[in-house]
Design a protein around this motif. Structure first.
Motif, PDB file in Angstrom:
ATOM      1  N   SER A 149      38.639  26.149  59.423  1.00  0.00           N
ATOM      2  CA  SER A 149      37.765  25.558  60.337  1.00  0.00           C
ATOM      3  C   SER A 149      36.533  26.111  59.968  1.00  0.00           C
ATOM      4  O   SER A 149      35.331  25.654  60.420  1.00  0.00           O
ATOM      5  N   GLY A 150      35.996  27.050  59.230  1.00  0.00           N
ATOM      6  CA  GLY A 150      34.956  27.884  58.862  1.00  0.00           C
ATOM      7  C   GLY A 150      34.342  28.574  60.073  1.00  0.00           C
ATOM      8  O   GLY A 150      33.111  28.947  60.082  1.00  0.00           O
ATOM      9  N   LYS A 151      35.225  29.225  60.910  1.00  0.00           N
ATOM     10  CA  LYS A 151      34.946  29.981  61.882  1.00  0.00           C
ATOM     11  C   LYS A 151      35.238  31.414  61.593  1.00  0.00           C
ATOM     12  O   LYS A 151      35.754  32.152  62.495  1.00  0.00           O
ATOM     13  N   GLY A 152      35.298  31.842  60.304  1.00  0.00           N
ATOM     14  CA  GLY A 152      35.813  33.137  60.035  1.00  0.00           C
ATOM     15  C   GLY A 152      37.163  33.515  59.768  1.00  0.00           C
ATOM     16  O   GLY A 152      37.126  34.679  59.319  1.00  0.00           O
ATOM     17  N   ASP A 153      37.922  32.658  59.939  1.00  0.00           N
ATOM     18  CA  ASP A 153      39.372  32.717  59.507  1.00  0.00           C
ATOM     19  C   ASP A 153      39.929  33.161  58.183  1.00  0.00           C
ATOM     20  O   ASP A 153      40.435  33.800  57.885  1.00  0.00           O
ATOM     21  N   GLU A 154      38.736  32.308  57.368  1.00  0.00           N
ATOM     22  CA  GLU A 154      39.174  32.442  55.912  1.00  0.00           C
ATOM     23  C   GLU A 154      39.054  33.823  55.375  1.00  0.00           C
ATOM     24  O   GLU A 154      39.818  34.142  54.512  1.00  0.00           O
ATOM     25  N   GLU A 155      37.958  34.567  55.692  1.00  0.00           N
ATOM     26  CA  GLU A 155      37.841  35.913  55.486  1.00  0.00           C
ATOM     27  C   GLU A 155      38.894  36.942  56.052  1.00  0.00           C
ATOM     28  O   GLU A 155      39.038  37.845  55.299  1.00  0.00           O
ATOM     29  N   ALA A 156      39.460  36.505  57.229  1.00  0.00           N
ATOM     30  CA  ALA A 156      40.663  37.310  57.455  1.00  0.00           C
ATOM     31  C   ALA A 156      42.066  37.119  56.886  1.00  0.00           C
ATOM     32  O   ALA A 156      42.797  38.112  57.056  1.00  0.00           O
ATOM     33  N   GLN A 157      42.048  36.273  55.902  1.00  0.00           N
ATOM     34  CA  GLN A 157      43.402  35.822  55.495  1.00  0.00           C
ATOM     35  C   GLN A 157      43.509  36.943  54.362  1.00  0.00           C
ATOM     36  O   GLN A 157      42.606  37.328  53.737  1.00  0.00           O
ATOM     37  N   PRO A 158      44.950  37.172  54.122  1.00  0.00           N
ATOM     38  CA  PRO A 158      45.412  37.978  53.327  1.00  0.00           C
ATOM     39  C   PRO A 158      44.967  37.525  51.867  1.00  0.00           C
ATOM     40  O   PRO A 158      44.906  36.521  51.493  1.00  0.00           O
ATOM     41  N   THR A 159      44.839  38.714  50.975  1.00  0.00           N
ATOM     42  CA  THR A 159      44.594  38.716  49.816  1.00  0.00           C
ATOM     43  C   THR A 159      45.423  39.567  48.713  1.00  0.00           C
ATOM     44  O   THR A 159      45.503  40.899  48.877  1.00  0.00           O
ATOM     45  N   GLY A 160      46.276  39.073  47.796  1.00  0.00           N
ATOM     46  CA  GLY A 160      46.924  39.873  46.856  1.00  0.00           C
ATOM     47  C   GLY A 160      46.334  40.154  45.469  1.00  0.00           C
ATOM     48  O   GLY A 160      45.491  39.385  45.178  1.00  0.00           O
ATOM     49  N   THR A 161      46.190  41.598  45.101  1.00  0.00           N
ATOM     50  CA  THR A 161      45.687  41.827  43.864  1.00  0.00           C
ATOM     51  C   THR A 161      46.625  42.535  42.984  1.00  0.00           C
ATOM     52  O   THR A 161      47.478  43.303  43.436  1.00  0.00           O
ATOM     53  N   ALA A 162      46.360  42.189  41.890  1.00  0.00           N
ATOM     54  CA  ALA A 162      47.142  42.980  40.818  1.00  0.00           C
ATOM     55  C   ALA A 162      46.120  43.219  39.476  1.00  0.00           C
ATOM     56  O   ALA A 162      45.190  42.379  39.291  1.00  0.00           O
ATOM     57  N   LYS A 163      46.508  44.327  38.701  1.00  0.00           N
ATOM     58  CA  LYS A 163      45.760  44.397  37.310  1.00  0.00           C
ATOM     59  C   LYS A 163      46.952  44.795  36.438  1.00  0.00           C
ATOM     60  O   LYS A 163      48.002  45.588  36.519  1.00  0.00           O
ATOM     61  N   SER A 164      46.801  44.162  35.085  1.00  0.00           N
ATOM     62  CA  SER A 164      47.661  44.394  34.102  1.00  0.00           C
ATOM     63  C   SER A 164      47.918  46.042  33.685  1.00  0.00           C
ATOM     64  O   SER A 164      46.991  46.757  34.028  1.00  0.00           O
ATOM     65  N   GLU A 165      48.842  46.184  33.173  1.00  0.00           N
ATOM     66  CA  GLU A 165      49.136  47.755  32.666  1.00  0.00           C
ATOM     67  C   GLU A 165      48.106  48.067  31.554  1.00  0.00           C
ATOM     68  O   GLU A 165      47.644  49.012  31.456  1.00  0.00           O
ATOM     69  N   SER A 166      47.580  47.023  30.832  1.00  0.00           N
ATOM     70  CA  SER A 166      46.657  47.173  29.698  1.00  0.00           C
ATOM     71  C   SER A 166      45.430  47.485  30.435  1.00  0.00           C
ATOM     72  O   SER A 166      44.306  47.618  29.744  1.00  0.00           O
ATOM     73  N   LYS A 167      44.949  47.205  31.519  1.00  0.00           N
ATOM     74  CA  LYS A 167      43.767  47.137  32.364  1.00  0.00           C
ATOM     75  C   LYS A 167      43.026  46.088  31.732  1.00  0.00           C
ATOM     76  O   LYS A 167      41.583  45.762  31.995  1.00  0.00           O
ATOM     77  N   LEU A 168      43.474  44.848  31.096  1.00  0.00           N
ATOM     78  CA  LEU A 168      42.677  43.682  30.475  1.00  0.00           C
ATOM     79  C   LEU A 168      42.637  42.816  31.513  1.00  0.00           C
ATOM     80  O   LEU A 168      41.496  41.924  31.431  1.00  0.00           O
ATOM     81  N   VAL A 169      43.464  42.657  32.281  1.00  0.00           N
ATOM     82  CA  VAL A 169      43.614  41.404  33.279  1.00  0.00           C
ATOM     83  C   VAL A 169      43.625  41.919  34.738  1.00  0.00           C
ATOM     84  O   VAL A 169      44.408  42.735  35.141  1.00  0.00           O
TER      85      VAL A 169
END
Length: 270
Positions: A149-169
């Motif tokens: 709804s644009g009331k700040g909930d999007e910023e609070a949602q979880p985010t998964g992150t990952a980086k490849s072993e080569s550090k290229l991606v």
């Protein structure tokens, strides 16, 4: 978007350099044309991101529509269930639900009177009442402030992150988009389209796995009494208990029939 025999949906960018395939229950697969690695790494990362977003949106749009109850309907149903459990007891409520769900003509099947009707005196466990209360409160909260709804909930949602072993991606994954954003090293295109596509696919899977690990804390923060990760063992335990209860009930009913038959035949009980 094209659909193969396995039900996987693939979408290719207008330039033909990037193809993203999505499937239910699986992380996206990225494929690159031979000409893709001739692009600047930043431009290719943006193209993979926009193609992945478009593929996810198209898959959702093409998914079969199901008639889902409104939030008001869900609140009303949960509130009714809570009231029935409190006023009529557990067994009588379950019996009524069985009758309501039974196919036409089976709802009036005779049942032993000792297992039906009226308050049973079996109180709801406190944790079950708390779960119903929490679920109703959560639905009421989302009714007044729905997600997105644009009331700040999007910023609070979880985010998964990952980086490849080569550090290229590096890839970020969100609840809305398995591939939410992509970062490529300046040297990423030097490994060739097949190797880079494989790294993109594997890193996307790792980002989705990281997101899954963060979801429990997110949903707990929303006020849910249990997080999604807790539900699996509980469902299995409840299934086992339900199976044991069904077996016990069948045994009791069989014993009752045997006792009634002996009594009608003029027998006696030792």
């Amino acid at each position: 978007m094209t659909v193969n025999e396995s039900g996987e949906r693939s979408l290719t960018s207008d330039c033909g350099n990037v193809t993203v395939t999505v499937a239910t229950g699986a992380s996206p697969k990225v494929e690159l044309a031979d000409t893709a690695t001739r692009m600047y790494a930043r431009d290719l990362a943006e193209l993979v991101t926009t193609t992945a977003h478009a593929a996810a949106d198209a898959a959702r749009a093409e998914a079969p529509e199901t008639a889902a109850p409104s939030i008001d309907d869900a609140i009303a149903q949960l509130a009714k269930l809570r009231g029935d459990l409190r006023d009529n007891g557990f067994e009588a409520t379950i019996e009524q639900l069985r009758k309501d769900a039974a196919p036409l003509g089976e709802a009036d099947t005779p049942r032993d009177s000792q297992f039906t009707g009226g308050p049973t005196g079996l109180a709801m466990p406190p944790f079950a009442v708390e779960m119903l209360d929490s679920s109703i409160a959560l639905l009421e909260r989302f009714k007044n402030q729905p997600p997105g709804s644009g009331k700040g909930d999007e910023e609070a949602q979880p985010t998964g992150t990952a980086k490849s072993e080569s550090k290229l991606v590096a890839i970020e994954s969100t609840l809305a988009y398995p591939i939410a954003s992509v970062w490529l090293s300046k040297k990423a295109c030097e490994v060739g389209p097949k190797v880079l596509a494989q790294e993109l696919t594997e890193t996307a899977a790792a980002a989705a796995a990281d997101l899954a690990g963060r979801e429990d804390d997110y949903f707990t923060g929303l006020g849910l009494p249990l997080s999604p990760g807790d539900l699996g063992p509980i469902v299995q335990e409840n299934q086992a208990r339900g199976d044991r209860a069904t077996q016990d009930l069948a045994s009791l009913q069989e014993q009752q029939r045997d006792m009634t038959r002996l009594f009608n035949q003029g027998g006696y009980f030792a």
